[in-house]
Design a protein around this motif. Structure first.
Motif, PDB file in Angstrom:
ATOM      1  N   LEU A  10       0.843  -1.184   0.000  1.00  0.00           N
ATOM      2  CA  LEU A  10       0.000   0.000   0.000  1.00  0.00           C
ATOM      3  C   LEU A  10       0.885   1.243   0.000  1.00  0.00           C
ATOM      4  O   LEU A  10       1.800   1.350   0.827  1.00  0.00           O
ATOM      5  N   ARG A  37      -0.347  -6.427 -15.432  1.00  0.00           N
ATOM      6  CA  ARG A  37      -1.224  -6.129 -14.313  1.00  0.00           C
ATOM      7  C   ARG A  37      -2.675  -6.338 -14.681  1.00  0.00           C
ATOM      8  O   ARG A  37      -3.059  -6.267 -15.841  1.00  0.00           O
ATOM      9  N   ALA A  39      -6.407  -5.094 -13.005  1.00  0.00           N
ATOM     10  CA  ALA A  39      -7.216  -4.403 -12.016  1.00  0.00           C
ATOM     11  C   ALA A  39      -8.631  -4.954 -12.076  1.00  0.00           C
ATOM     12  O   ALA A  39      -9.064  -5.462 -13.109  1.00  0.00           O
ATOM     13  N   PRO A  87      -3.685   6.316  -8.229  1.00  0.00           N
ATOM     14  CA  PRO A  87      -4.702   5.333  -7.808  1.00  0.00           C
ATOM     15  C   PRO A  87      -5.069   4.349  -8.921  1.00  0.00           C
ATOM     16  O   PRO A  87      -5.353   3.177  -8.629  1.00  0.00           O
ATOM     17  N   GLU A  88      -5.023   4.788 -10.165  1.00  0.00           N
ATOM     18  CA  GLU A  88      -5.359   3.888 -11.272  1.00  0.00           C
ATOM     19  C   GLU A  88      -4.293   2.843 -11.542  1.00  0.00           C
ATOM     20  O   GLU A  88      -4.493   1.955 -12.375  1.00  0.00           O
ATOM     21  N   THR A  90      -3.504   0.837  -9.201  1.00  0.00           N
ATOM     22  CA  THR A  90      -3.893  -0.240  -8.301  1.00  0.00           C
ATOM     23  C   THR A  90      -4.282  -1.479  -9.096  1.00  0.00           C
ATOM     24  O   THR A  90      -5.148  -1.417  -9.977  1.00  0.00           O
ATOM     25  N   LEU A 116       0.041  -7.661  -5.022  1.00  0.00           N
ATOM     26  CA  LEU A 116      -0.961  -6.607  -5.040  1.00  0.00           C
ATOM     27  C   LEU A 116      -0.331  -5.256  -4.758  1.00  0.00           C
ATOM     28  O   LEU A 116       0.385  -5.087  -3.771  1.00  0.00           O
ATOM     29  N   VAL A 117      -0.626  -4.311  -5.629  1.00  0.00           N
ATOM     30  CA  VAL A 117      -0.227  -2.919  -5.441  1.00  0.00           C
ATOM     31  C   VAL A 117      -1.487  -2.094  -5.262  1.00  0.00           C
ATOM     32  O   VAL A 117      -2.380  -2.128  -6.106  1.00  0.00           O
ATOM     33  N   THR A 118      -1.557  -1.380  -4.150  1.00  0.00           N
ATOM     34  CA  THR A 118      -2.703  -0.530  -3.866  1.00  0.00           C
ATOM     35  C   THR A 118      -2.203   0.896  -3.671  1.00  0.00           C
ATOM     36  O   THR A 118      -1.338   1.140  -2.823  1.00  0.00           O
ATOM     37  N   VAL A 119      -2.739   1.810  -4.466  1.00  0.00           N
ATOM     38  CA  VAL A 119      -2.341   3.209  -4.383  1.00  0.00           C
ATOM     39  C   VAL A 119      -3.532   4.010  -3.866  1.00  0.00           C
ATOM     40  O   VAL A 119      -4.584   4.046  -4.502  1.00  0.00           O
ATOM     41  N   SER A 120      -3.354   4.626  -2.728  1.00  0.00           N
ATOM     42  CA  SER A 120      -4.435   5.398  -2.126  1.00  0.00           C
ATOM     43  C   SER A 120      -4.341   6.863  -2.550  1.00  0.00           C
ATOM     44  O   SER A 120      -3.252   7.403  -2.763  1.00  0.00           O
TER      45      SER A 120
END
Length: 121
Positions: A10, A37, A39, A87-88, A90, A116-120
């Motif tokens: 994250l 990737r 999504a 965020p995109e 992610t 998993l890559v999560t960009v807030s």
């Protein structure tokens, strides 16, 4: 060939992450490598690919100038440096190996398990 991806997590928008993919098994063959990737609700996308020598690379338009793919054949490892994350970006990121390099037209022969890559925002 077995591929083990790591480095996901994250991160806040604008941050950076580096993914690694370690290959084992029949690593004497000269494989092209890629990061792909997926999504939720979106099609799979080849974000970066690299030839066996490392001289040729491909990037999706969506990541050009922000992501960099590299490899260290002595360590049987390929990397994806991701900067200025959005965020995109992610998604689950998979590393993959192919018997030939053809830019973004990448046909995997082997897949890693994904990270998993999560960009807030």
């Amino acid at each position: 060939v077995q591929l083990q991806a790591s480095g996901g997590g994250l991160v806040q928008a604008g941050g950076s992450l580096r993914l690694s993919c370690a290959a084992s098994g029949s690593t004497r063959s000269k494989y092209a490598m890629a990061w792909i990737r997926q999504a939720p609700g979106k099609e799979r996308e080849v974000v970066g690919a690299i030839s066996w020598t490392g001289y040729s690379t491909y990037y999706a338009e969506s990541v050009k100038g922000r992501f960099s793919i590299s490899r260290d054949n002595a360590k049987n490892t390929v990397y994806l440096q991701m900067n200025s994350l959005k965020p995109e970006d992610t998604a689950v990121y998979y590393c993959a190996a192919a018997t030939y390099y053809n830019g973004g037209d990448f046909s995997p022969a082997f897949w890693g398990q994904g990270t998993l890559v999560t960009v807030s925002s």
